[in-house]
Each structure stands twice: as C-alpha cells, then as structure tokens.
Write an enzyme that holds these catalytic residues in place. Structure first.
Site, short mmCIF file in Angstrom:
data_model
loop_
_atom_site.label_atom_id
_atom_site.label_comp_id
_atom_site.label_asym_id
_atom_site.label_seq_id
_atom_site.Cartn_x
_atom_site.Cartn_y
_atom_site.Cartn_z
N SER A 1 0.84 -1.17 0.05
CA SER A 1 0.02 0.31 -0.21
C SER A 1 0.54 1.22 -0.21
CB SER A 1 -1.09 0.64 1.25
OG SER A 1 -1.66 -1.17 1.24
N LYS B 1 -9.25 -6.43 10.33
CA LYS B 1 -10.07 -5.64 9.68
C LYS B 1 -11.55 -5.84 10.28
CE LYS B 1 -8.43 -5.99 4.47
NZ LYS B 1 -8.52 -7.46 2.78
N ASN C 1 -11.52 -1.62 5.70
CA ASN C 1 -10.41 -1.65 4.89
C ASN C 1 -9.81 -0.42 5.17
OD1 ASN C 1 -11.45 -1.10 2.54
ND2 ASN C 1 -10.03 -2.00 1.36
N ASP D 1 -12.49 -3.01 -1.00
CA ASP D 1 -12.86 -4.62 -1.12
C ASP D 1 -13.49 -4.47 -2.03
OD1 ASP D 1 -10.34 -5.30 -0.06
OD2 ASP D 1 -10.71 -5.71 1.29
N ALA E 1 -12.07 -11.82 1.72
CA ALA E 1 -12.19 -11.42 0.80
C ALA E 1 -13.76 -11.55 -0.15
CB ALA E 1 -11.06 -12.00 -0.72
N THR F 1 -13.91 -26.07 2.65
CA THR F 1 -14.69 -26.20 4.00
C THR F 1 -16.55 -25.92 3.52
OG1 THR F 1 -13.33 -25.28 5.13
CG2 THR F 1 -14.79 -25.70 6.10
N GLU G 1 -19.14 -25.32 5.24
CA GLU G 1 -19.49 -24.89 6.15
C GLU G 1 -19.75 -23.39 6.21
OE1 GLU G 1 -18.15 -25.68 9.97
OE2 GLU G 1 -20.36 -25.78 11.20
N MET H 1 -0.42 -19.75 -4.90
CA MET H 1 -0.22 -18.29 -4.55
C MET H 1 1.73 -18.31 -4.15
SD MET H 1 -0.40 -15.44 -1.26
CE MET H 1 -1.76 -15.05 -1.05
N GLY I 1 -4.69 -10.16 -10.01
CA GLY I 1 -5.11 -9.51 -8.53
C GLY I 1 -4.72 -7.64 -8.32
P1 ATR Z 1 -9.19 -13.75 3.10
O1 ATR Z 1 -9.88 -13.08 3.88
O2 ATR Z 1 -7.67 -13.48 2.26
O3 ATR Z 1 -10.28 -14.70 1.97
P2 ATR Z 1 -8.66 -16.03 4.98
O4 ATR Z 1 -9.76 -15.78 5.09
O5 ATR Z 1 -8.28 -17.00 5.03
O6 ATR Z 1 -8.33 -15.34 4.23
O7 ATR Z 1 -9.64 -17.04 3.34
C1 ATR Z 1 -8.82 -18.36 2.86
C2 ATR Z 1 -9.18 -19.01 2.12
O8 ATR Z 1 -8.62 -19.65 0.70
C3 ATR Z 1 -10.35 -19.64 2.51
O9 ATR Z 1 -12.22 -19.84 1.11
C4 ATR Z 1 -9.94 -21.35 2.21
O10 ATR Z 1 -10.66 -22.30 2.20
P3 ATR Z 1 -10.85 -22.82 3.51
O11 ATR Z 1 -12.18 -21.94 3.93
O12 ATR Z 1 -11.42 -23.83 3.94
O13 ATR Z 1 -9.95 -22.52 4.74
C5 ATR Z 1 -9.35 -20.91 1.12
N1 ATR Z 1 -8.07 -21.29 1.26
C6 ATR Z 1 -7.11 -21.71 1.78
N2 ATR Z 1 -5.88 -22.43 1.24
C7 ATR Z 1 -6.94 -23.76 0.45
C8 ATR Z 1 -6.06 -24.90 0.20
N3 ATR Z 1 -4.95 -25.41 -0.24
N4 ATR Z 1 -6.96 -25.60 -0.78
C9 ATR Z 1 -9.03 -25.33 -1.23
N5 ATR Z 1 -8.85 -23.53 -0.10
C10 ATR Z 1 -7.82 -22.90 0.30
#
Ligand code: ATR
Length: 274
Positions: free
Chosen positions: A18, A66, A87, A101, A129, A150, A152, A194, A240
C-alpha cells in the site's frame, strides 16, 4: 487538512504494497500527504484508533484488524456494515469505517468490460475477500454461487447474504468437477496458487470454457496457474493487481474526493513486485 497523515495499519505490516501504491498516487496528484505503514499489535488496536483522529486524515486496515477494528469506530458505511469488515477508516468528526475490497473487484470487472448485473458469478473461497466481493456483486444484481474447501463456511456466507440482501447463493462442492458452462465470471479469492506454491490451482484447467471471464485476486505471481490455464483456454483474464489498484483508488476517493491516477498506482505496484 494541512498536517494530517495517511497510512496503513496491520500486524505484520512490513510487506504491505500500500505505501508504494498510495505514495505514487499522491505524488502524481501533487498532494502533500505522507503515507506510512504502522505495525499495530492486536492488543494496541483500541488505543491506536482512539488516538489517531488527531493526526490522521484516514488509514487503510489490513490483517489481522479488519473485523476487530469495528468496535473502536463510531460509524460504518453500508458496505462495511454488510460485509462485517473494514479496510479503510476516515476521520471527520469521528472515525468512520468503509470497505473498498468489494468495489475494487467490481471496478476491476467493469474496467475489463464485464458489468456484473444479471451475470452468473462463481466465487471460490469463503474468507474475508470472498465476503466483500460476494456481497458487493450480489448488491449489483449478480447471481452468486460459492465454492469453498470447507463447505460449511460457504454455507454461512450464503446464509448471511440471504438474510441481509434477501438473495440466494448456490453452493457447489469443492473441488469443482463439472465444466463451468453456466457461469459468466469466475473469481478466485483463495490463496491457492500464491508464491511459493505457483504450480497449484484451485481447479482443473479442463473445466474452464472460453466464454468465461476469470479473475484471480492473487497478485504474486501476476499470472497464476489458474490465469495461465484460463488464457490458454481463450478466457478473458483479470489479474490481482486490478482489484488492488481499484480498492486503493476507492480509499483515496473516500479520504480526498479525488480521481486516482490508476496507471501511476499500477506501475508502482509492478515495480514493487519486481
Ligand atoms: P481472506 O481474508 O484473504 O479471504 P481467509 O479468510 O484466510 O483469507 O480465507 C482463505 C480462503 O482460501 C478460504 O476460503 C480457504 O478455504 P477454507 O475455508 O477451507 O480454509 C481458502 N484456502 C486456503 N488454502 C486452500 C487450499 N489449499 N485449498 C483450497 N482452499 C484453500
């Protein structure tokens, strides 16, 4: 506003892009505000925010503050309230929180000739995000689908969108297996791909189809494996940096009511990323 400062707070903060982006913008606009980074530990956040109005015109907020910062602010604008995260903070009479965002993602899509109203948009991820982007795009009239490792968490986000905006969001199983024929736009908000895991993608390139617009919020590397697969399939791609620049531009608009110099900001980011 003479003598006031701008900046970004987080913990850790040393790798934030930033300052480079905002300093380039302020220089280009001929505005004499310093923009610095401030490492604020979670336990110091309340005191920092409560004392900041003296010196700051405003600041950006990044991980891990945040959500936590909300309890120290006097008011929130509608997006920040819906998203439940901030943010950007502006001090006028008091401290007001914004979230740029989602609007950053929206502007990046519009810039690429992709207005979102009426579009079917698939969002990968369900973190902060994903929340910002899915609320913003749903408010703009897009039909949102969510897919998260996940399941859920995707369900919780969908329930929140339903409750607050009265819009339903479909949930898809992760990993995706079917060809993405029914979607106009795919947005990756996960960290998959990443640096240093640049050989990873959140989905198999085989399910992409050329009519899809693919946006990745990962900017390091600039062309992720997902975006490379998308380009090779013939999709329109959005990297990005686009969202990063546009969310920064919206912060500048909030603080200073200016049109941000997008090219100078983008160049500063690219220089910084090497
Ligand atoms: P941000 O605030 O940048 O969105 P975050 O809240 O940590 O960061 O969210 C990261 C996202 O990337 C989540 O949706 C995470 O999935 P989970 O909810 O299952 O943790 C996803 N993510 C991170 N690593 C992953 C991986 N190896 N495969 C699939 N999804 C992944």
């Amino acid at each position: 506003m003479k003598g006031k400062i701008l900046g970004v707070i987080g913990h850790p903060i040393e790798h934030s892009l930033s300052p480079a982006m905002h300093r380039a913008a302020l220089r280009e606009l001929g505005l004499d505000y310093p923009y610095d980074k401030f490492d604020v530990k979670p336990e110091d956040l309340g005191n920092f925010v409560m004392g900041a109005g003296e010196n700051f015109l405003g600041f950006n907020v990044t991980i891990p503050h945040k959500v936590e910062i909300i309890k120290f602010l006097n008011s929130l604008d509608r997006e920040a309230e819906l998203i439940g995260a901030v943010n950007t903070v502006k001090f006028e009479n008091n401290a007001r929180g914004f979230n740029t965002d989602g609007i950053g993602a929206l502007r990046a899509l519009e810039e690429a000739g992709q207005p979102v109203g009426g579009k079917n948009i698939l969002i990968l991820g369900a973190g902060g995000a994903a929340r910002a982007i899915s609320f913003q795009l749903a408010m703009e009239g897009a039909q949102i689908s969510l897919c998260n490792r996940t399941r859920e968490r995707a369900g919780e986000l969908a329930a929140d969108i339903d409750e607050k905006l009265d819009k339903s969001a479909e949930i898809l199983d992760f990993p995706l297996k079917e060809k993405l024929d029914e979607f106009d736009i795919l947005i990756n908000t996960t960290s998959v791909g990443m640096f240093p895991d640049t050989d990873k993608s959140p989905l198999s390139g085989e399910i992409l189809q050329p009519d899809l617009t693919v946006m990745d919020i990962v900017y390091n590397p600039l062309e992720t494996k997902l975006l490379r697969n998308a380009r090779e399939t013939g999709c329109r791609t959005i990297d990005g940096i686009a969202m990063l620049v546009h969310q920064g531009a919206e912060s500048l608009r909030i603080w200073l009511n200016v049109d941000a110099p997008m090219e100078a900001m983008k160049k500063a980011l690219l220089d910084e990323l090497g």
